[in-house]
Design a protein around this motif. Structure first.
Motif, short mmCIF file in Angstrom:
data_model
loop_
_atom_site.label_atom_id
_atom_site.label_comp_id
_atom_site.label_asym_id
_atom_site.label_seq_id
_atom_site.Cartn_x
_atom_site.Cartn_y
_atom_site.Cartn_z
N TRP A 3 0.83 -1.21 0.00
CA TRP A 3 0.00 0.00 0.00
C TRP A 3 0.86 1.26 0.00
CZ3 TRP A 3 -4.85 0.11 -1.36
CH2 TRP A 3 -5.61 -1.04 -1.24
N ILE A 4 1.98 1.23 0.69
CA ILE A 4 2.89 2.38 0.70
C ILE A 4 3.49 2.57 -0.68
CG2 ILE A 4 5.07 3.27 1.64
CD1 ILE A 4 4.25 1.80 4.28
N ILE A 5 3.90 1.47 -1.30
CA ILE A 5 4.44 1.53 -2.66
C ILE A 5 3.39 2.08 -3.62
CG2 ILE A 5 5.21 0.09 -4.60
CD1 ILE A 5 6.57 -1.70 -2.41
N LEU A 6 2.15 1.64 -3.45
CA LEU A 6 1.06 2.12 -4.30
C LEU A 6 0.83 3.62 -4.10
CD1 LEU A 6 -1.09 1.39 -6.37
CD2 LEU A 6 -2.62 0.83 -4.46
N LEU A 7 0.89 4.08 -2.88
CA LEU A 7 0.73 5.51 -2.60
C LEU A 7 1.85 6.31 -3.27
CD1 LEU A 7 -0.64 7.89 -1.17
CD2 LEU A 7 0.78 7.39 0.81
N ILE A 8 3.07 5.82 -3.17
CA ILE A 8 4.21 6.51 -3.81
C ILE A 8 4.02 6.51 -5.33
CG2 ILE A 8 6.70 6.45 -4.20
CD1 ILE A 8 6.89 5.25 -1.31
N ALA A 9 3.52 5.40 -5.88
CA ALA A 9 3.23 5.34 -7.31
C ALA A 9 2.21 6.40 -7.69
CB ALA A 9 2.72 3.95 -7.70
N GLY A 10 1.20 6.57 -6.84
CA GLY A 10 0.19 7.61 -7.09
C GLY A 10 0.78 9.00 -7.04
N LEU A 11 1.73 9.22 -6.14
CA LEU A 11 2.39 10.53 -6.06
C LEU A 11 3.19 10.81 -7.33
CD1 LEU A 11 3.53 10.51 -2.32
CD2 LEU A 11 1.57 11.71 -3.33
N PHE A 12 3.86 9.77 -7.85
CA PHE A 12 4.58 9.96 -9.11
C PHE A 12 3.61 10.16 -10.27
CE2 PHE A 12 8.39 8.18 -6.99
CZ PHE A 12 9.29 9.16 -7.37
N GLU A 13 2.39 9.59 -10.16
CA GLU A 13 1.39 9.85 -11.19
C GLU A 13 1.01 11.33 -11.19
OE1 GLU A 13 -2.97 8.60 -12.89
OE2 GLU A 13 -2.40 7.89 -10.90
N MET A 43 4.59 3.89 -13.08
CA MET A 43 4.19 2.59 -13.64
C MET A 43 4.95 1.44 -13.00
SD MET A 43 1.89 2.75 -16.01
CE MET A 43 1.08 3.97 -17.00
N GLY A 44 6.24 1.65 -12.81
CA GLY A 44 7.06 0.60 -12.19
C GLY A 44 6.61 0.27 -10.79
N LEU A 45 6.31 1.29 -10.00
CA LEU A 45 5.85 1.06 -8.63
C LEU A 45 4.45 0.45 -8.62
CD1 LEU A 45 7.24 4.30 -6.97
CD2 LEU A 45 8.02 1.95 -6.56
N LEU A 46 3.60 0.86 -9.55
CA LEU A 46 2.28 0.23 -9.67
C LEU A 46 2.45 -1.26 -9.98
CD1 LEU A 46 -0.82 0.25 -9.87
CD2 LEU A 46 -0.54 0.95 -12.27
N GLY A 47 3.34 -1.56 -10.90
CA GLY A 47 3.60 -2.96 -11.24
C GLY A 47 4.09 -3.76 -10.04
N TRP A 48 4.91 -3.14 -9.23
CA TRP A 48 5.42 -3.79 -8.03
C TRP A 48 4.28 -4.04 -7.03
CZ3 TRP A 48 10.03 -1.44 -4.80
CH2 TRP A 48 10.47 -2.38 -3.86
N ALA A 49 3.43 -3.05 -6.87
CA ALA A 49 2.32 -3.16 -5.91
C ALA A 49 1.34 -4.26 -6.30
CB ALA A 49 1.60 -1.82 -5.77
N VAL A 50 1.10 -4.43 -7.61
CA VAL A 50 0.12 -5.44 -8.03
C VAL A 50 0.64 -6.86 -7.90
CG1 VAL A 50 -1.15 -3.86 -9.51
CG2 VAL A 50 0.61 -5.30 -10.51
N LEU A 55 -5.35 -6.45 -8.68
CA LEU A 55 -5.12 -5.52 -9.79
C LEU A 55 -6.17 -4.41 -9.85
CD1 LEU A 55 -3.68 -4.63 -12.39
CD2 LEU A 55 -5.13 -6.26 -13.61
N GLY A 56 -7.44 -4.78 -9.82
CA GLY A 56 -8.50 -3.78 -9.93
C GLY A 56 -8.46 -2.76 -8.81
N THR A 57 -8.22 -3.23 -7.60
CA THR A 57 -8.12 -2.34 -6.45
C THR A 57 -6.92 -1.42 -6.58
OG1 THR A 57 -9.20 -3.95 -5.02
CG2 THR A 57 -7.86 -2.27 -3.94
N ALA A 58 -5.78 -2.00 -6.90
CA ALA A 58 -4.55 -1.20 -7.02
C ALA A 58 -4.69 -0.14 -8.10
CB ALA A 58 -3.35 -2.10 -7.29
N TYR A 59 -5.24 -0.52 -9.24
CA TYR A 59 -5.38 0.44 -10.33
C TYR A 59 -6.34 1.56 -9.96
CZ TYR A 59 -6.01 2.45 -14.93
OH TYR A 59 -6.07 3.32 -15.97
N ALA A 60 -7.46 1.20 -9.34
CA ALA A 60 -8.43 2.22 -8.93
C ALA A 60 -7.83 3.18 -7.90
CB ALA A 60 -9.68 1.55 -8.37
N VAL A 61 -7.09 2.66 -6.94
CA VAL A 61 -6.46 3.51 -5.94
C VAL A 61 -5.40 4.39 -6.59
CG1 VAL A 61 -4.99 3.51 -3.88
CG2 VAL A 61 -6.99 1.99 -4.00
N TRP A 62 -4.59 3.81 -7.46
CA TRP A 62 -3.53 4.57 -8.16
C TRP A 62 -4.12 5.73 -8.96
CZ3 TRP A 62 -2.31 4.29 -13.63
CH2 TRP A 62 -1.06 4.82 -13.97
N THR A 63 -5.16 5.44 -9.73
CA THR A 63 -5.76 6.51 -10.52
C THR A 63 -6.48 7.53 -9.63
OG1 THR A 63 -7.76 5.22 -10.93
CG2 THR A 63 -6.04 5.15 -12.62
#
Length: 109
Positions: A3-13, A43-50, A55-63
Motif C-alpha cells: 500500500w505504501i508503494i502504491l501511494l508513492i506510485a500515485g504521487l509519481f502519477e 508505472m514501475g511502482l504500480l507494477g510492483w504493488a500489483v 489488480l482492480g483495487t490497485a489500479y483504482a487507488v492509483w488513478t
C-alpha cells in the motif's frame, strides 16, 4: 508495504500529470525528461504493488490518488476553480480510495 508503494506510485502519477503542463506541448526538454522519469517510476511502482494487491483495487487507488492529487495541484498551483461541488466530488473519490483499502481482499498492510 504494498500500500505504501502504491501511494508513492500515485504521487509519481501526480508528478507526471502535472509535468505534462510544464512540457508546454512537449517543447521543453527538461520538463519532458522529468515527466518521463516520473511516468516510468509511477508505472514501475504500480507494477510492483500489483504483485501483492488485487489488480482492480490497485489500479483504482492509483488513478484515484493521481486524480485527486492532480486536481489539488491544479487548484493550488494553477488557480483552477475550487468550487464546493468540485471539492465534494474529490471527497467522494477519497472516500472510494479509503473504502477500497479497507475492504480489499488480500490487504497487505
Amino acid at each position: 508495504m504494498a500500500w505504501i508503494i502504491l501511494l508513492i506510485a500515485g504521487l509519481f502519477e501526480i508528478g507526471w500529470a502535472v509535468g505534462l503542463k510544464f512540457t508546454e506541448g512537449f517543447t521543453k526538454p527538461i520538463p519532458i525528461a522529468l515527466t518521463a522519469v516520473s511516468l516510468v517510476l509511477s508505472m514501475g511502482l504500480l507494477g510492483w504493488a500489483v504483485k501483492t494487491l488485487p489488480l482492480g483495487t490497485a489500479y483504482a487507488v492509483w488513478t484515484g490518488v493521481g486524480a485527486v492529487g492532480t486536481a489539488i495541484v491544479g487548484i493550488v498551483l494553477f488557480k483552477e476553480p475550487a468550487t464546493a461541488a468540485r471539492l465534494v466530488c474529490l471527497g467522494l473519490i477519497v472516500a472510494g480510495i479509503l473504502g477500497l483499502k479497507v475492504f480489499s481482499a488480500g490487504s497487505a498492510a
